[in-house]
Design a protein around this motif. Sequence first.
Motif, short mmCIF file in Angstrom:
data_model
loop_
_atom_site.label_atom_id
_atom_site.label_comp_id
_atom_site.label_asym_id
_atom_site.label_seq_id
_atom_site.Cartn_x
_atom_site.Cartn_y
_atom_site.Cartn_z
N ILE A 1 42.39 39.30 -19.74
CA ILE A 1 43.06 38.48 -18.75
C ILE A 1 42.36 37.12 -18.69
CG2 ILE A 1 43.60 38.21 -16.29
CD1 ILE A 1 45.18 40.41 -17.61
N LEU A 2 43.16 36.05 -18.75
CA LEU A 2 42.64 34.68 -18.66
C LEU A 2 42.88 34.13 -17.26
CD1 LEU A 2 41.56 32.08 -20.13
CD2 LEU A 2 43.97 31.51 -20.54
N ILE A 3 41.85 33.50 -16.68
CA ILE A 3 41.97 32.89 -15.35
C ILE A 3 41.53 31.44 -15.44
CG2 ILE A 3 41.25 33.02 -12.93
CD1 ILE A 3 40.41 35.97 -13.56
N LEU B 1 49.58 29.50 -25.01
CA LEU B 1 49.43 30.62 -24.08
C LEU B 1 50.75 31.36 -23.91
CD1 LEU B 1 47.79 32.25 -22.03
CD2 LEU B 1 48.43 30.56 -20.29
N TYR B 2 51.83 30.62 -23.79
CA TYR B 2 53.15 31.26 -23.67
C TYR B 2 53.42 32.18 -24.85
CZ TYR B 2 58.19 31.89 -23.85
OH TYR B 2 59.43 32.46 -23.94
N ARG B 3 53.16 31.69 -26.03
CA ARG B 3 53.41 32.50 -27.22
C ARG B 3 52.53 33.75 -27.24
NH1 ARG B 3 52.72 28.71 -32.23
NH2 ARG B 3 53.25 30.65 -33.30
N ALA B 4 51.27 33.60 -26.82
CA ALA B 4 50.35 34.74 -26.81
C ALA B 4 50.77 35.79 -25.78
CB ALA B 4 48.93 34.25 -26.52
N LEU B 5 51.22 35.33 -24.61
CA LEU B 5 51.65 36.25 -23.57
C LEU B 5 52.98 36.90 -23.93
CD1 LEU B 5 50.76 34.14 -20.39
CD2 LEU B 5 49.59 36.22 -21.17
N LYS B 6 53.86 36.14 -24.52
CA LYS B 6 55.19 36.64 -24.88
C LYS B 6 55.11 37.82 -25.85
CE LYS B 6 59.75 36.24 -24.99
NZ LYS B 6 60.61 36.48 -23.81
N ARG B 7 54.17 37.73 -26.77
CA ARG B 7 54.03 38.81 -27.76
C ARG B 7 52.89 39.76 -27.40
NH1 ARG B 7 50.28 37.48 -31.99
NH2 ARG B 7 49.39 35.40 -31.74
N SER B 8 52.41 39.65 -26.13
CA SER B 8 51.35 40.54 -25.62
C SER B 8 50.08 40.48 -26.46
CB SER B 8 51.86 41.99 -25.53
OG SER B 8 52.96 42.08 -24.66
N ARG B 9 49.78 39.27 -26.96
CA ARG B 9 48.52 39.10 -27.68
C ARG B 9 47.34 39.27 -26.72
NH1 ARG B 9 44.62 39.60 -28.98
NH2 ARG B 9 43.29 38.84 -30.64
N ILE B 10 47.50 38.81 -25.47
CA ILE B 10 46.58 39.14 -24.39
C ILE B 10 47.43 39.73 -23.26
CG2 ILE B 10 44.90 37.36 -25.02
CD1 ILE B 10 45.91 35.71 -22.64
N ALA B 11 46.75 40.39 -22.31
CA ALA B 11 47.50 41.14 -21.30
C ALA B 11 48.12 40.26 -20.23
CB ALA B 11 46.60 42.19 -20.67
N GLY B 12 47.46 39.15 -19.88
CA GLY B 12 48.00 38.34 -18.80
C GLY B 12 47.16 37.13 -18.51
N ALA B 13 47.66 36.28 -17.60
CA ALA B 13 46.95 35.07 -17.23
C ALA B 13 47.25 34.71 -15.78
CB ALA B 13 47.34 33.91 -18.14
N TRP C 1 50.83 34.73 -13.80
CA TRP C 1 50.89 34.49 -12.36
C TRP C 1 50.38 33.08 -12.08
CZ3 TRP C 1 49.12 38.87 -14.76
CH2 TRP C 1 49.87 40.04 -14.54
N ILE C 2 51.26 32.23 -11.54
CA ILE C 2 50.92 30.83 -11.31
C ILE C 2 50.89 30.55 -9.81
CG2 ILE C 2 51.64 28.44 -11.71
CD1 ILE C 2 53.01 29.39 -14.27
#
Length: 318
Positions: free
Chosen positions: A228-230, A243-255, A278-279
Amino acid sequence: MKIVISELDWPDGAELLRRKGWEVRYDPEVWRDRTRLLAEVEDAAALIVRNQTSVDEELLERGHGLKVVGRLGVGLDNIDLKAASSRQIPVVYGKYANANSVAEYVVTAILSYCRPLFRASAEVREGRWDRKRNTGTELYGSSLGLIGLGDIGHRVAVRAKALGMKAIGYDPYVGAYDFAVTESGIRLAGLEQVLEEADFISLHIPLTKQTADLINEAALERMKPGAILINSSRGGIVNEHDLYRALKRSRIAGAFLDVLAQEPPDKEHPLLTLDNCWITPHIAGLTEQSQVRTSEMVASEVIRELEGTASLCRVALK
């Protein structure tokens, strides 16, 4: 003397300034109207801003009577420090005033991800009782990666330690025997090692030419798939497209993002379409307590400067 406050400020600081018998012009929306802002600073002795007012060379030139600029917070990327220095205008800021609030925001983000209480409560109200879906994750024994080990990074590490987390950190300006390390048990490592090892990564660095797009595709590829990135520091440090691309393909779990390159974002911003991003509206440092402290501190330091005493919260100008 005339003091201009161009953005949101709690009333405590303005009251301190008024007690000196000075004219306080408080308009939290004037930063949006450049023409009106330029006119306001023409005869001002002090300008107090947050993060939206562009304190550039044009504004400083128009404010020919400015003796000090106050920053309600700690980020300085909206202030042209070189232009201020050339005009010998000191800049003071809310040193450490909101550090506790930002540290607690980071811990809140981590806990919110691990124990989705709001989601579970909403489902119960809808008539659902899904215990498996809302099974959480323990923090104990997990790894917190800190990029930037200043005052806020240190406070986050102390709180993480109390929760049983292990902190690993990167900061090229911090040594093995610096306070942040020895008092919190942070294990120093290189940036790549922090990215690769941490379950949660929290950013606590300023936006500079060196840190812009620091968290890009290459950095995200190094992170754990469940990481998770904060980001509660500054927009622009994270490359939002990557980041969008990484989250879209679940490269990382969330931000969790409290800051963006453009604030507020366009309604069509792609990150707003993702369930694992989460913004929040730049509120990490915003608590009632921190804003009272910040308002009073910056006003007090502006008063010191206007009365001929160098502030303890002066930014070092080059």
